[in-house]
Design a protein around this motif. Structure first.
Motif, PDB file in Angstrom:
ATOM      1  N   ARG A 266       8.622 -14.035  -3.572  1.00  0.00           N
ATOM      2  CA  ARG A 266       7.575 -14.140  -4.017  1.00  0.00           C
ATOM      3  C   ARG A 266       6.967 -12.926  -4.746  1.00  0.00           C
ATOM      4  NH1 ARG A 266       5.724 -15.719   1.909  1.00  0.00           N
ATOM      5  NH2 ARG A 266       5.895 -13.250   1.835  1.00  0.00           N
ATOM      6  N   ILE A 267       7.724 -11.877  -4.547  1.00  0.00           N
ATOM      7  CA  ILE A 267       7.131 -10.648  -5.097  1.00  0.00           C
ATOM      8  C   ILE A 267       7.453 -10.594  -6.772  1.00  0.00           C
ATOM      9  CG2 ILE A 267       7.327  -8.100  -5.362  1.00  0.00           C
ATOM     10  CD1 ILE A 267       8.150  -8.106  -2.323  1.00  0.00           C
ATOM     11  N   GLU A 268       6.488 -10.559  -7.586  1.00  0.00           N
ATOM     12  CA  GLU A 268       6.688 -11.133  -9.011  1.00  0.00           C
ATOM     13  C   GLU A 268       7.047  -9.540  -9.798  1.00  0.00           C
ATOM     14  OE1 GLU A 268       3.360 -12.980 -10.468  1.00  0.00           O
ATOM     15  OE2 GLU A 268       3.615 -14.782  -8.983  1.00  0.00           O
ATOM     16  N   ASP A 269       6.161  -8.712  -9.341  1.00  0.00           N
ATOM     17  CA  ASP A 269       6.551  -7.195  -9.968  1.00  0.00           C
ATOM     18  C   ASP A 269       7.138  -6.362  -9.203  1.00  0.00           C
ATOM     19  OD1 ASP A 269       6.106  -5.149 -11.587  1.00  0.00           O
ATOM     20  OD2 ASP A 269       4.022  -4.704 -11.095  1.00  0.00           O
ATOM     21  N   HIS A 270       8.592  -6.268  -9.614  1.00  0.00           N
ATOM     22  CA  HIS A 270       9.296  -5.083  -8.680  1.00  0.00           C
ATOM     23  C   HIS A 270       9.116  -3.734  -8.790  1.00  0.00           C
ATOM     24  CE1 HIS A 270      12.749  -8.277  -7.963  1.00  0.00           C
ATOM     25  NE2 HIS A 270      11.824  -8.913  -7.759  1.00  0.00           N
ATOM     26  N   ARG A 271       8.097  -3.691  -9.646  1.00  0.00           N
ATOM     27  CA  ARG A 271       7.551  -2.073  -9.878  1.00  0.00           C
ATOM     28  C   ARG A 271       6.894  -1.878  -8.596  1.00  0.00           C
ATOM     29  NH1 ARG A 271       5.143  -1.828 -15.437  1.00  0.00           N
ATOM     30  NH2 ARG A 271       4.624  -3.787 -14.673  1.00  0.00           N
ATOM     31  N   ALA A 272       6.401  -2.885  -7.854  1.00  0.00           N
ATOM     32  CA  ALA A 272       5.518  -2.679  -6.653  1.00  0.00           C
ATOM     33  C   ALA A 272       6.228  -2.689  -5.415  1.00  0.00           C
ATOM     34  CB  ALA A 272       4.188  -3.709  -6.765  1.00  0.00           C
ATOM     35  N   LEU A 273       7.659  -2.789  -5.526  1.00  0.00           N
ATOM     36  CA  LEU A 273       8.011  -3.035  -4.443  1.00  0.00           C
ATOM     37  C   LEU A 273       8.139  -1.917  -3.172  1.00  0.00           C
ATOM     38  CD1 LEU A 273      11.461  -4.646  -5.532  1.00  0.00           C
ATOM     39  CD2 LEU A 273      10.115  -5.497  -4.174  1.00  0.00           C
ATOM     40  N   ASP A 274       8.094  -0.849  -3.836  1.00  0.00           N
ATOM     41  CA  ASP A 274       7.946   0.417  -2.656  1.00  0.00           C
ATOM     42  C   ASP A 274       6.602   0.498  -2.172  1.00  0.00           C
ATOM     43  OD1 ASP A 274      10.321   1.655  -3.408  1.00  0.00           O
ATOM     44  OD2 ASP A 274       9.519   3.036  -4.588  1.00  0.00           O
ATOM     45  N   GLY A 275       5.562   0.172  -2.842  1.00  0.00           N
ATOM     46  CA  GLY A 275       4.059  -0.259  -2.159  1.00  0.00           C
ATOM     47  C   GLY A 275       4.183  -1.232  -1.036  1.00  0.00           C
ATOM     48  N   TYR A 276       4.875  -2.414  -1.489  1.00  0.00           N
ATOM     49  CA  TYR A 276       5.094  -3.530  -0.692  1.00  0.00           C
ATOM     50  C   TYR A 276       5.876  -3.069   0.694  1.00  0.00           C
ATOM     51  CZ  TYR A 276       5.961  -8.125   1.178  1.00  0.00           C
ATOM     52  OH  TYR A 276       5.731  -9.334   1.888  1.00  0.00           O
ATOM     53  N   VAL A 277       6.844  -2.365   0.612  1.00  0.00           N
ATOM     54  CA  VAL A 277       7.673  -1.749   1.641  1.00  0.00           C
ATOM     55  C   VAL A 277       6.784  -1.027   2.616  1.00  0.00           C
ATOM     56  CG1 VAL A 277       9.691  -0.631   2.573  1.00  0.00           C
ATOM     57  CG2 VAL A 277       9.790  -2.427   0.521  1.00  0.00           C
ATOM     58  N   ARG A 278       6.169  -0.002   1.985  1.00  0.00           N
ATOM     59  CA  ARG A 278       5.227   1.202   2.538  1.00  0.00           C
ATOM     60  C   ARG A 278       4.204   0.456   3.380  1.00  0.00           C
ATOM     61  NH1 ARG A 278       6.113   4.562  -2.112  1.00  0.00           N
ATOM     62  NH2 ARG A 278       7.361   6.199  -1.639  1.00  0.00           N
ATOM     63  N   ARG A 279       3.574  -0.527   2.620  1.00  0.00           N
ATOM     64  CA  ARG A 279       2.469  -1.220   3.486  1.00  0.00           C
ATOM     65  C   ARG A 279       3.041  -2.128   4.624  1.00  0.00           C
ATOM     66  NH1 ARG A 279      -2.316  -1.085   5.274  1.00  0.00           N
ATOM     67  NH2 ARG A 279      -2.471   0.024   3.243  1.00  0.00           N
ATOM     68  N   ALA A 280       4.334  -2.523   4.667  1.00  0.00           N
ATOM     69  CA  ALA A 280       4.826  -3.226   5.633  1.00  0.00           C
ATOM     70  C   ALA A 280       5.209  -2.434   6.783  1.00  0.00           C
ATOM     71  CB  ALA A 280       6.225  -4.026   5.093  1.00  0.00           C
ATOM     72  N   LEU A 281       5.794  -1.258   6.323  1.00  0.00           N
ATOM     73  CA  LEU A 281       6.031  -0.117   7.364  1.00  0.00           C
ATOM     74  C   LEU A 281       4.679   0.285   8.178  1.00  0.00           C
ATOM     75  CD1 LEU A 281       8.091   2.584   5.449  1.00  0.00           C
ATOM     76  CD2 LEU A 281       8.761   1.254   7.358  1.00  0.00           C
ATOM     77  N   LEU A 282       3.604   0.481   7.507  1.00  0.00           N
ATOM     78  CA  LEU A 282       2.266   0.797   8.049  1.00  0.00           C
ATOM     79  C   LEU A 282       1.850  -0.206   8.928  1.00  0.00           C
ATOM     80  CD1 LEU A 282       0.366   3.134   8.262  1.00  0.00           C
ATOM     81  CD2 LEU A 282      -0.934   2.086   6.547  1.00  0.00           C
ATOM     82  N   ASN A 283       1.955  -1.376   8.713  1.00  0.00           N
ATOM     83  CA  ASN A 283       1.516  -2.779   9.095  1.00  0.00           C
ATOM     84  C   ASN A 283       2.185  -2.923  10.746  1.00  0.00           C
ATOM     85  OD1 ASN A 283      -0.445  -3.070   7.455  1.00  0.00           O
ATOM     86  ND2 ASN A 283       0.366  -4.694   6.361  1.00  0.00           N
ATOM     87  N   THR A 284       3.716  -2.604  10.482  1.00  0.00           N
ATOM     88  CA  THR A 284       4.535  -2.883  11.371  1.00  0.00           C
ATOM     89  C   THR A 284       4.160  -1.698  12.519  1.00  0.00           C
ATOM     90  OG1 THR A 284       6.069  -3.804  10.306  1.00  0.00           O
ATOM     91  CG2 THR A 284       6.973  -3.063  12.426  1.00  0.00           C
ATOM     92  N   ARG A 285       4.262  -0.379  12.094  1.00  0.00           N
ATOM     93  CA  ARG A 285       3.872   0.506  12.997  1.00  0.00           C
ATOM     94  C   ARG A 285       2.555   0.431  13.737  1.00  0.00           C
ATOM     95  NH1 ARG A 285       5.341   3.423  16.741  1.00  0.00           N
ATOM     96  NH2 ARG A 285       4.631   5.349  17.031  1.00  0.00           N
ATOM     97  N   THR A 286       1.394  -0.158  13.009  1.00  0.00           N
ATOM     98  CA  THR A 286       0.154  -0.315  13.533  1.00  0.00           C
ATOM     99  C   THR A 286       0.277  -1.460  14.788  1.00  0.00           C
ATOM    100  OG1 THR A 286      -0.961   0.289  11.612  1.00  0.00           O
ATOM    101  CG2 THR A 286      -2.265  -0.817  13.059  1.00  0.00           C
ATOM    102  N   SER A 287       1.052  -2.256  14.551  1.00  0.00           N
ATOM    103  CA  SER A 287       1.379  -3.556  15.514  1.00  0.00           C
ATOM    104  C   SER A 287       2.024  -2.709  16.740  1.00  0.00           C
ATOM    105  CB  SER A 287       2.019  -4.750  14.829  1.00  0.00           C
ATOM    106  OG  SER A 287       1.434  -5.175  13.661  1.00  0.00           O
ATOM    107  N   GLN A 288       3.156  -2.078  16.355  1.00  0.00           N
ATOM    108  CA  GLN A 288       3.720  -1.467  17.765  1.00  0.00           C
ATOM    109  C   GLN A 288       3.002  -0.540  18.410  1.00  0.00           C
ATOM    110  OE1 GLN A 288       6.961   0.635  15.671  1.00  0.00           O
ATOM    111  NE2 GLN A 288       8.261  -1.249  15.559  1.00  0.00           N
ATOM    112  N   TRP A 289       2.041   0.219  17.657  1.00  0.00           N
ATOM    113  CA  TRP A 289       1.270   1.111  18.407  1.00  0.00           C
ATOM    114  C   TRP A 289       0.048   0.193  19.283  1.00  0.00           C
ATOM    115  CZ3 TRP A 289      -4.133   1.711  18.080  1.00  0.00           C
ATOM    116  CH2 TRP A 289      -4.838   2.923  18.647  1.00  0.00           C
ATOM    117  N   ARG A 290      -0.571  -0.958  18.842  1.00  0.00           N
ATOM    118  CA  ARG A 290      -1.293  -1.749  19.491  1.00  0.00           C
ATOM    119  C   ARG A 290      -0.515  -2.406  20.671  1.00  0.00           C
ATOM    120  NH1 ARG A 290      -4.233  -4.257  14.048  1.00  0.00           N
ATOM    121  NH2 ARG A 290      -5.757  -2.563  13.793  1.00  0.00           N
ATOM    122  N   LYS A 291       0.688  -2.699  20.666  1.00  0.00           N
ATOM    123  CA  LYS A 291       1.322  -3.532  21.614  1.00  0.00           C
ATOM    124  C   LYS A 291       1.805  -2.376  22.650  1.00  0.00           C
ATOM    125  CE  LYS A 291       2.483  -7.384  18.659  1.00  0.00           C
ATOM    126  NZ  LYS A 291       3.774  -7.948  18.169  1.00  0.00           N
TER     127      LYS A 291
END
Length: 192
Positions: free
Chosen positions: A75-100
């Motif tokens: 689904r990721i069309e622009d591969h130049r934005a992959l780092d941003g996508y992974v960083r956002r996934a890192l942050l969202n995952t960490r936030t979910s872990q913190w909340r749980k």
């Protein structure tokens, strides 16, 4: 320990000894998910470590974010934005872990106080301390020195013998006699 995420079968055609050159950042286009992981893993791991206190937790966090990225790879069309996508996934995952996170404290009707254990009265403690010192001061100078070095300075029998220049046997016998006299002291009667 860092382990790579499973990749598609299309990587089987690429020999294991061949390394892919890293293209400049502006024209990044990764032919496969595994090529992206190989090229960017050190940078992404540093980002994950900035979100956690433990390096092992950072590696787990990165693996979880990479797994989410792998699911969304098509689904990721622009591969130049992959780092941003992974960083956002890192942050969202960490936030979910913190909340749980598990919270060990909870409200209850009664305070969990230990039964029968009462705090010692500071006045009684001071009176006992004074009585102990008076009893120690009644001892002969040599026995007093040995008791103080053994029990107040917390030296071993060998160390006490070295400090006083006597044998270890002398320290043992003198301390034994001193403790016998302290047990018989009438001021220390309430302690026993």
């Amino acid at each position: 320990m860092t382990t790579l995420v499973c990749t598609s079968a299309s990587n089987a055609a690429v020999p294991a000894t061949r390394t892919l050159p890293t293209p400049p950042l502006v024209t990044l286009s990764y032919p496969s998910f595994s090529a992206y992981v190989k090229a960017r893993q050190p940078l992404l791991l540093r980002a994950a470590r900035s979100l956690t206190a433990n390096p092992s937790d950072a590696e787990d966090l990165l693996q979880t974010a990479l797994a989410k990225t792998y699911v969304a790879w098509e689904r990721i069309e622009d591969h130049r934005a992959l780092d941003g996508y992974v960083r956002r996934a890192l942050l969202n995952t960490r936030t979910s872990q913190w909340r749980k996170r598990k919270v060990d404290e909870f409200a209850c009707d009664e305070l969990p106080e230990p039964d029968g254990v009462q705090a010692a009265d500071p006045a009684e403690q001071q009176a006992l301390h004074d009585a102990m010192w008076r009893a120690i001061m009644k001892l002969p100078a040599r026995q007093r020195a040995m008791v103080v070095l053994r029990y107040y300075e917390d030296l071993s029998e060998v160390q006490t013998a070295e400090v006083l220049g006597v044998s270890v046997g002398t320290v043992k016998s003198a301390v034994s006699r001193a403790l016998g006299k302290l047990r018989e002291d009438p001021e220390l009667e309430p302690v026993r």
